[in-house]
Design a protein around this motif. Structure first.
Motif, PDB file in Angstrom:
ATOM      1  N   THR A 144       1.483   7.782   3.869  1.00 24.19           N
ATOM      2  CA  THR A 144       1.957   7.579   2.506  1.00 24.19           C
ATOM      3  C   THR A 144       1.084   8.401   1.561  1.00 24.19           C
ATOM      4  OG1 THR A 144       2.623   5.880   0.917  1.00 24.19           O
ATOM      5  CG2 THR A 144       0.662   5.407   2.245  1.00 24.19           C
ATOM      6  N   PHE A 145       1.706   9.013   0.549  1.00 23.49           N
ATOM      7  CA  PHE A 145       1.048  10.031  -0.265  1.00 23.49           C
ATOM      8  C   PHE A 145       1.424   9.907  -1.739  1.00 23.49           C
ATOM      9  CE2 PHE A 145       1.950  11.499   3.980  1.00 23.49           C
ATOM     10  CZ  PHE A 145       0.753  12.049   4.403  1.00 23.49           C
ATOM     11  N   ASP A 146       0.515  10.351  -2.597  1.00 26.51           N
ATOM     12  CA  ASP A 146       0.801  10.430  -4.028  1.00 26.51           C
ATOM     13  C   ASP A 146       1.447  11.764  -4.387  1.00 26.51           C
ATOM     14  OD1 ASP A 146      -0.147   7.920  -4.976  1.00 26.51           O
ATOM     15  OD2 ASP A 146      -2.199   8.633  -4.740  1.00 26.51           O
ATOM     16  N   LYS A 154       2.442   4.467  -1.346  1.00 24.48           N
ATOM     17  CA  LYS A 154       2.282   5.323  -2.515  1.00 24.48           C
ATOM     18  C   LYS A 154       3.653   5.844  -2.904  1.00 24.48           C
ATOM     19  CE  LYS A 154      -2.441   6.263  -1.269  1.00 24.48           C
ATOM     20  NZ  LYS A 154      -3.425   7.252  -0.848  1.00 24.48           N
ATOM     21  N   ILE A 155       3.723   6.879  -3.705  1.00 25.04           N
ATOM     22  CA  ILE A 155       5.003   7.350  -4.217  1.00 25.04           C
ATOM     23  C   ILE A 155       5.887   7.927  -3.108  1.00 25.04           C
ATOM     24  CG2 ILE A 155       6.109   8.946  -5.828  1.00 25.04           C
ATOM     25  CD1 ILE A 155       3.571   8.669  -7.564  1.00 25.04           C
ATOM     26  N   SER A 195       6.410   8.442   1.118  1.00 29.89           N
ATOM     27  CA  SER A 195       6.009   8.007   2.447  1.00 29.89           C
ATOM     28  C   SER A 195       6.858   8.718   3.487  1.00 29.89           C
ATOM     29  CB  SER A 195       6.190   6.495   2.597  1.00 29.89           C
ATOM     30  OG  SER A 195       5.352   5.806   1.690  1.00 29.89           O
ATOM     31  N   ASN A 217       9.227   5.881  -3.318  1.00 31.72           N
ATOM     32  CA  ASN A 217       8.969   4.506  -3.728  1.00 31.72           C
ATOM     33  C   ASN A 217       8.892   4.441  -5.248  1.00 31.72           C
ATOM     34  OD1 ASN A 217       8.298   1.796  -3.664  1.00 31.72           O
ATOM     35  ND2 ASN A 217       6.143   2.162  -3.275  1.00 31.72           N
ATOM     36  N   LYS A 254       8.022   2.765  -8.346  1.00 31.48           N
ATOM     37  CA  LYS A 254       7.127   1.636  -8.685  1.00 31.48           C
ATOM     38  C   LYS A 254       7.519   1.017  -9.996  1.00 31.48           C
ATOM     39  CE  LYS A 254       3.349   3.190  -5.934  1.00 31.48           C
ATOM     40  NZ  LYS A 254       1.950   3.242  -5.766  1.00 31.48           N
ATOM     41  N   ASP A 308       0.788  -1.216   0.000  1.00 34.05           N
ATOM     42  CA  ASP A 308       0.000   0.000   0.000  1.00 34.05           C
ATOM     43  C   ASP A 308       0.826   1.275   0.000  1.00 34.05           C
ATOM     44  OD1 ASP A 308      -2.286  -1.552   0.041  1.00 34.05           O
ATOM     45  OD2 ASP A 308      -2.354  -1.587   2.219  1.00 34.05           O
TER      46      ASP A 308
END
Length: 92
Positions: A64-66, A18-19, A21, A90, A92, A16
């Motif tokens: 955690t956030f976009d 996101k980009i 954190s 992060n 991806k 979970d």
């Protein structure tokens, strides 16, 4: 303003993230990470533990956030209690 972002390419057992954190603690002992996670959850944070297998550390993620600006805002707020809080990027 200086922004310090650490990159992590391999995080195991975390789906979970996101980009961006906000990491407030990093531990070599899983039980210590779980203790901080429990504290954060009791304060209303959706805390997670991200295991970094490359350095065998359990990172405690408070949020955690976009969007980077949202992550920076959260990190700055958390620094009043966790002065070493930092951003995890992060890929991806």
């Amino acid at each position: 303003m200086c922004l310090y972002v650490r990159r992590a390419c391999l995080l195991s057992a975390v789906q979970d993230l996101k980009i961006f954190s906000v990491v407030v603690g990093s531990f070599s002992v899983q039980a210590n990470a779980e203790g901080l996670q429990s504290t954060l959850k009791s304060r209303g944070y959706d805390a997670q533990i991200a295991y970094n297998s490359s350095n065998q550390m359990y990172r405690v993620v408070a949020g955690t956030f976009d969007i980077k600006t949202d992550a920076v805002r959260s990190r700055n707020e958390l620094r009043s209690e966790y002065p070493d809080a930092w951003l995890l990027f992060n890929q991806k």
